[in-house]
Design a protein around this motif. Sequence first.
Motif, PDB file in Angstrom:
ATOM      1  N   HIS A 101       0.791  -1.225   0.000  1.00  0.00           N
ATOM      2  CA  HIS A 101       0.000   0.000   0.000  1.00  0.00           C
ATOM      3  C   HIS A 101       0.830   1.284   0.000  1.00  0.00           C
ATOM      4  CE1 HIS A 101      -3.175  -2.763   1.980  1.00  0.00           C
ATOM      5  NE2 HIS A 101      -3.324  -2.754   0.674  1.00  0.00           N
ATOM      6  N   TYR A 102       2.152   1.149   0.000  1.00  0.00           N
ATOM      7  CA  TYR A 102       3.007   2.338  -0.041  1.00  0.00           C
ATOM      8  C   TYR A 102       2.815   3.051  -1.382  1.00  0.00           C
ATOM      9  CZ  TYR A 102       7.249   5.215   0.127  1.00  0.00           C
ATOM     10  OH  TYR A 102       8.143   6.258   0.117  1.00  0.00           O
ATOM     11  N   LYS A 103       2.650   4.363  -1.342  1.00  0.00           N
ATOM     12  CA  LYS A 103       2.345   5.148  -2.543  1.00  0.00           C
ATOM     13  C   LYS A 103       3.462   5.064  -3.574  1.00  0.00           C
ATOM     14  CE  LYS A 103       1.223   9.844  -4.097  1.00  0.00           C
ATOM     15  NZ  LYS A 103       1.039  11.254  -3.680  1.00  0.00           N
ATOM     16  N   VAL A 104       3.086   4.771  -4.815  1.00  0.00           N
ATOM     17  CA  VAL A 104       4.044   4.680  -5.907  1.00  0.00           C
ATOM     18  C   VAL A 104       4.528   6.077  -6.287  1.00  0.00           C
ATOM     19  CG1 VAL A 104       4.398   3.985  -8.301  1.00  0.00           C
ATOM     20  CG2 VAL A 104       2.984   2.569  -6.783  1.00  0.00           C
ATOM     21  N   ASP A 105       5.856   6.286  -6.220  1.00  0.00           N
ATOM     22  CA  ASP A 105       6.435   7.586  -6.505  1.00  0.00           C
ATOM     23  C   ASP A 105       7.878   7.372  -6.955  1.00  0.00           C
ATOM     24  OD1 ASP A 105       7.591  10.114  -6.506  1.00  0.00           O
ATOM     25  OD2 ASP A 105       6.632  10.768  -4.657  1.00  0.00           O
ATOM     26  N   LYS A 131      13.275   8.820   2.038  1.00  0.00           N
ATOM     27  CA  LYS A 131      12.911   8.493   0.663  1.00  0.00           C
ATOM     28  C   LYS A 131      14.017   8.956  -0.279  1.00  0.00           C
ATOM     29  CE  LYS A 131       8.072   9.227   1.928  1.00  0.00           C
ATOM     30  NZ  LYS A 131       6.843  10.028   1.688  1.00  0.00           N
ATOM     31  N   LYS A 135       2.724  -4.199  -8.465  1.00  0.00           N
ATOM     32  CA  LYS A 135       3.464  -3.100  -7.836  1.00  0.00           C
ATOM     33  C   LYS A 135       4.969  -3.223  -8.115  1.00  0.00           C
ATOM     34  CE  LYS A 135       0.589  -0.219  -5.987  1.00  0.00           C
ATOM     35  NZ  LYS A 135       0.301  -0.121  -4.562  1.00  0.00           N
ATOM     36  N   HIS A 184       5.829  -1.698 -11.407  1.00  0.00           N
ATOM     37  CA  HIS A 184       5.835  -0.234 -11.362  1.00  0.00           C
ATOM     38  C   HIS A 184       7.161   0.289 -10.807  1.00  0.00           C
ATOM     39  CE1 HIS A 184       1.809   0.377 -12.721  1.00  0.00           C
ATOM     40  NE2 HIS A 184       1.226  -0.187 -11.677  1.00  0.00           N
ATOM     41  N   TRP A 185       7.560  -0.225  -9.649  1.00  0.00           N
ATOM     42  CA  TRP A 185       8.782   0.266  -9.001  1.00  0.00           C
ATOM     43  C   TRP A 185      10.025  -0.108  -9.809  1.00  0.00           C
ATOM     44  CZ3 TRP A 185       8.987   3.789  -5.294  1.00  0.00           C
ATOM     45  CH2 TRP A 185       7.841   4.003  -4.508  1.00  0.00           C
TER      46      TRP A 185
END
Length: 394
Positions: free
Chosen positions: A48-52, A69, A99, A102-103
């Motif tokens: 659930h950690y926001k993708v950034d 971060k 996920k 994405h990362w």
Amino acid sequence: MTLNFMMKKHCFKLFFILLSVLVSCKTETKEQYNPQKELENRYDKLLHYKVDSLAFPRSFSHEKQEIKKVPSKDWTSGFFAGNLWQIYELTGNVDFKTKAKHWTAFIEKEKYNDRTHDMGFKVFCSFGNGLKHADNQTYKDIIVESATTLSTRFNKKIGSIRSWDFNRDVWQFPVIIDNMMNLELLFEATKISGDSTFHKLAVTHANTTLKNHFRPDNSCYHVVDYDTISLQPRMKVTHQGFGDETSWARGQGWAIYGYTMTYRYTKDPKYLERAIATAGFFLNHKNLPEDGIPYWDFDAPNIPNASRDVSAGAIVASALVELYGYTKNEDYLNYSKKVANTMTSSKYILPSDVDIPFILDHSFGDWSKRSEMDEPIVYGDYYYLETLLRLKDV
């Protein structure tokens, strides 16, 4: 197939994995501590950690109550994507795979970053883990391109890949023991491309490190600095440990893991011998605690009150599962099982109500900067998860 059925299936799968790994895990009562539940909660927090793309989670400061971060250029960026890939492998939950993709994609631009030796940590821990789950030509191309970039830091006369670019007023050509871990990218690049240049370069680096990084007691220095004229070592220090002649725990882990991995690709017995010798130093050290989680430096002056380093224990535990496969030395497998059990205990695992994208507490970062000392750090989670997967395969 209903969503509820799928979720139950994943939970049951995780439960049986934990049963096989956490053999003899001692808890006070079932109600007081449930490792299966704790791990499921930890995994969900990562999901659930926001993708950034500019906010890869590196560590968490208890003092400041904030997540550190970092962008993709940081040496730790590949571990979070790797954690998601490994959780997907452990649980089968495709949400983690989504996920992870994405990362992982955010790290692609690092394939051209020639200002760092940590290409393996960034690219192979992310794209390399992704390749385990799909024959992805794009991922393969990125790995080969990254290996090509890493090769530009190789000095043929010295026989090593340059590590850091900072402290140029102190060091001429520094090589750190951590750099052994980045050789896996080079070995894999040869397997993918058929170009033996990467493999030969990795072997040369491993041989130079083997010759110059180790002490008579089989421990290792952190940094060997080479004279660019004489091509010989001019300085041997332990930059992130307590002192130049102390045994920094994570550095010993990099050495054990690095030479075990190098033996995997070469089958050269001298690498196996080095891994065995340094593993012996680590496992038999008088200051290794009973639970297997080392102090951050074996020679820290405030032992037994010194901070532990979960990341060092996890690196060694993962390496020793592989080393067991080559030696059948039960001491190695027993250590890895003990560490897996120890880490999945209430002493080391983060409370389930702490909403941060990490699993374990009590890793130790960089003494030279007095930073990330006794905190959750992303690479501690990475090698812990890898240990679980390797124990599952055994």
